[in-house]
Design a protein around this motif. Structure first.
Motif, PDB file in Angstrom:
ATOM      1  N   ASP A  80      47.447  54.341  34.846  1.00 41.68           N
ATOM      2  CA  ASP A  80      46.543  54.178  35.990  1.00 41.68           C
ATOM      3  C   ASP A  80      45.775  52.866  35.896  1.00 41.68           C
ATOM      4  N   ILE A  81      45.377  52.509  34.677  1.00 40.25           N
ATOM      5  CA  ILE A  81      44.555  51.326  34.438  1.00 40.25           C
ATOM      6  C   ILE A  81      44.995  50.677  33.131  1.00 40.25           C
ATOM      7  N   ALA A  82      45.003  49.348  33.093  1.00 42.37           N
ATOM      8  CA  ALA A  82      45.199  48.607  31.843  1.00 42.37           C
ATOM      9  C   ALA A  82      43.997  47.687  31.663  1.00 42.37           C
ATOM     10  N   LEU A  83      43.414  47.697  30.484  1.00 40.33           N
ATOM     11  CA  LEU A  83      42.357  46.749  30.147  1.00 40.33           C
ATOM     12  C   LEU A  83      43.004  45.535  29.492  1.00 40.33           C
ATOM     13  N   ARG A  84      42.691  44.364  30.019  1.00 40.13           N
ATOM     14  CA  ARG A  84      43.291  43.132  29.508  1.00 40.13           C
ATOM     15  C   ARG A  84      42.223  42.090  29.258  1.00 40.13           C
ATOM     16  N   ILE A  85      42.453  41.295  28.207  1.00 43.86           N
ATOM     17  CA  ILE A  85      41.521  40.247  27.814  1.00 43.86           C
ATOM     18  C   ILE A  85      42.217  38.906  27.946  1.00 43.86           C
ATOM     19  N   GLY A  86      41.575  37.962  28.600  1.00 40.23           N
ATOM     20  CA  GLY A  86      42.152  36.635  28.745  1.00 40.23           C
ATOM     21  C   GLY A  86      41.643  35.954  29.981  1.00 40.23           C
ATOM     22  N   SER A 109      50.482  40.568  41.299  1.00 39.81           N
ATOM     23  CA  SER A 109      50.500  41.521  42.403  1.00 39.81           C
ATOM     24  C   SER A 109      49.543  42.674  42.143  1.00 39.81           C
ATOM     25  N   LEU A 110      48.956  42.720  40.943  1.00 35.91           N
ATOM     26  CA  LEU A 110      48.023  43.775  40.586  1.00 35.91           C
ATOM     27  C   LEU A 110      46.601  43.399  41.005  1.00 35.91           C
ATOM     28  N   ILE A 111      45.748  44.405  41.062  1.00 37.16           N
ATOM     29  CA  ILE A 111      44.340  44.206  41.390  1.00 37.16           C
ATOM     30  C   ILE A 111      43.548  44.236  40.093  1.00 37.16           C
ATOM     31  N   ALA A 112      42.532  43.380  39.964  1.00 35.68           N
ATOM     32  CA  ALA A 112      41.757  43.303  38.726  1.00 35.68           C
ATOM     33  C   ALA A 112      40.265  43.284  39.034  1.00 35.68           C
ATOM     34  N   GLU A 157      36.066  27.994  26.042  1.00 31.02           N
ATOM     35  CA  GLU A 157      35.616  28.601  27.287  1.00 31.02           C
ATOM     36  C   GLU A 157      35.778  30.118  27.190  1.00 31.02           C
ATOM     37  N   PRO A 158      34.750  30.871  27.586  1.00 33.69           N
ATOM     38  CA  PRO A 158      34.844  32.331  27.480  1.00 33.69           C
ATOM     39  C   PRO A 158      36.013  32.883  28.294  1.00 33.69           C
ATOM     40  N   MET A 159      36.583  33.963  27.786  1.00 39.53           N
ATOM     41  CA  MET A 159      37.573  34.730  28.525  1.00 39.53           C
ATOM     42  C   MET A 159      36.854  35.902  29.192  1.00 39.53           C
ATOM     43  N   SER A 160      37.613  36.858  29.701  1.00 45.30           N
ATOM     44  CA  SER A 160      37.007  38.029  30.331  1.00 45.30           C
ATOM     45  C   SER A 160      37.810  39.265  29.999  1.00 45.30           C
ATOM     46  N   LEU A 161      37.121  40.404  30.041  1.00 45.41           N
ATOM     47  CA  LEU A 161      37.768  41.709  29.994  1.00 45.41           C
ATOM     48  C   LEU A 161      37.948  42.177  31.428  1.00 45.41           C
ATOM     49  N   TYR A 162      39.180  42.525  31.786  1.00 46.61           N
ATOM     50  CA  TYR A 162      39.498  42.969  33.138  1.00 46.61           C
ATOM     51  C   TYR A 162      40.050  44.396  33.110  1.00 46.61           C
ATOM     52  N   ALA A 163      39.737  45.148  34.133  1.00 46.07           N
ATOM     53  CA  ALA A 163      40.413  46.410  34.417  1.00 46.07           C
ATOM     54  C   ALA A 163      41.448  46.119  35.491  1.00 46.07           C
ATOM     55  N   VAL A 164      42.716  46.335  35.165  1.00 46.24           N
ATOM     56  CA  VAL A 164      43.818  46.002  36.054  1.00 46.24           C
ATOM     57  C   VAL A 164      44.480  47.291  36.521  1.00 46.24           C
ATOM     58  N   TYR A 165      44.777  47.360  37.813  1.00 47.37           N
ATOM     59  CA  TYR A 165      45.413  48.555  38.356  1.00 47.37           C
ATOM     60  C   TYR A 165      46.313  48.162  39.513  1.00 47.37           C
ATOM     61  N   ALA A 166      47.245  49.054  39.844  1.00 51.26           N
ATOM     62  CA  ALA A 166      48.203  48.762  40.897  1.00 51.26           C
ATOM     63  C   ALA A 166      47.514  48.821  42.260  1.00 51.26           C
TER      64      ALA A 166
END
Length: 301
Positions: free
Chosen positions: A140-146, A152-155, A263-272
């Motif tokens: 349902d959700i993937a947490l990604r760092i970068g 095509s996904l929503i973040a 430069e700082p990265m970010s934590l994102y919640a990615v979902y379809a």
């Protein structure tokens, strides 16, 4: 034959990898799950799965059907979530993929508090540092760092992720404290194997400028190992503060070259992208927003 039941049985078999685990997920028997899949193949007139004694293999038709069927079932769940009490109460199992070190260090309080607020939601958390395909693998959700790239996904951006260069006071007492990236050529680099050199080109060039040719580096694909090695005096690590922050706060590590911090990265919640987002996904993303603080609590040192 109930087409929804057979479709759900097939999708669950593919996602779980075996009929037995699919039966456990569906709270039924493996025999009934196998019967449903066989009925579906007969109805469609194509073979969807090739079965061996060790594993299941999707046919080309099975791959196409799985993609569409998974979306159809998600849409049905989403539609039901919009009706009556389900509109205001999240329910069901939320499948989340998250980076290993981040999840181990920071996810437990979040999940615990979320389930206290939404007791009808179960959590299936899978830890993996690789970039999962959330649609293909049923998350349902993937947490990604970068640094987010077009997709095509929503973040949703959840928190900033700061990278710092750090070493133990004992190591610096023995080998000296670098004042410029060029000074790094004389030091041991505890290198994260997934680190993109472009994330910190000045520091990367500094380490590459030495004569060691990487022979005495410590390389790992896990940041916790490298931070622990840095605490033990093995060298200098470039790691996110969600791993190194506690050791820095305790004085076990010292931040180096702050003027050259990447430069700082970010934590994102990615979902379809879905027209109707399941309540369990929408509530969890909203719950995460601001949970870690801005700046996040792990940067308090």
């Amino acid at each position: 034959m109930d087409r929804i039941d057979t479709m759900r049985a097939f999708v669950t078999v593919v996602n779980e990898g075996t009929f037995t685990r699919a039966a456990e997920r569906l709270d039924t028997s493996p025999q009934l799950v196998s019967k449903y899949v066989a009925q579906l193949e007969t109805h469609l007139g194509v073979r969807l799965l090739n079965r061996t004694t060790r594993r299941l293999h999707l046919t080309e038709a099975g791959t196409r059907y799985h993609q569409r069927a998974q979306q159809i079932l998600a849409d049905i769940d989403d539609m039901e979530d919009q009706l009556g009490d389900l509109q205001t109460q999240a329910r069901g199992t939320l499948r989340i993929s998250a980076p290993v070190s981040f999840a181990i260090r920071h996810m437990a309080p979040l999940l615990s508090q979320f389930q206290q607020a939404h007791p009808a939601v179960g959590i299936d958390l899978q830890l993996n540092d690789r970039k999962v395909d959330i649609v293909e693998e049923g998350f349902d959700i993937a947490l990604r760092i970068g640094h987010l790239k077009s997709s095509s996904l929503i973040a949703r951006r959840i928190a900033p992720i700061r990278l710092v260069l750090c070493a133990s006071p004992e190591y610096l007492a023995r080998h000296g404290t670098p004042r410029h990236p060029d000074d790094l050529r004389d030091h041991r680099y505890l290198r994260y194997s997934y680190m993109d050199p472009e994330a910190s080109p000045a520091l990367y060039r500094g380490f590459q400028g030495g004569q060691r040719s990487g022979r005495d580096e410590l390389v790992s694909n896990n940041g916790d190992v490298l931070v622990a090695a840095a605490e033990a005096g093995a060298g200098i690590a470039l790691q996110p503060t969600f791993i190194s922050g506690a050791a820095i706060r305790a004085g076990q590590l010292q931040v180096l070259l702050p003027d050259y911090e990447p430069e700082p990265m970010s934590l994102y919640a990615v979902y379809a992208h879905r027209q109707l987002l399941a309540s369990k996904v929408r509530y969890f993303i909203d719950f995460m927003d601001g949970f870690f603080g801005d700046p996040p609590y792990w940067d308090d040192f």
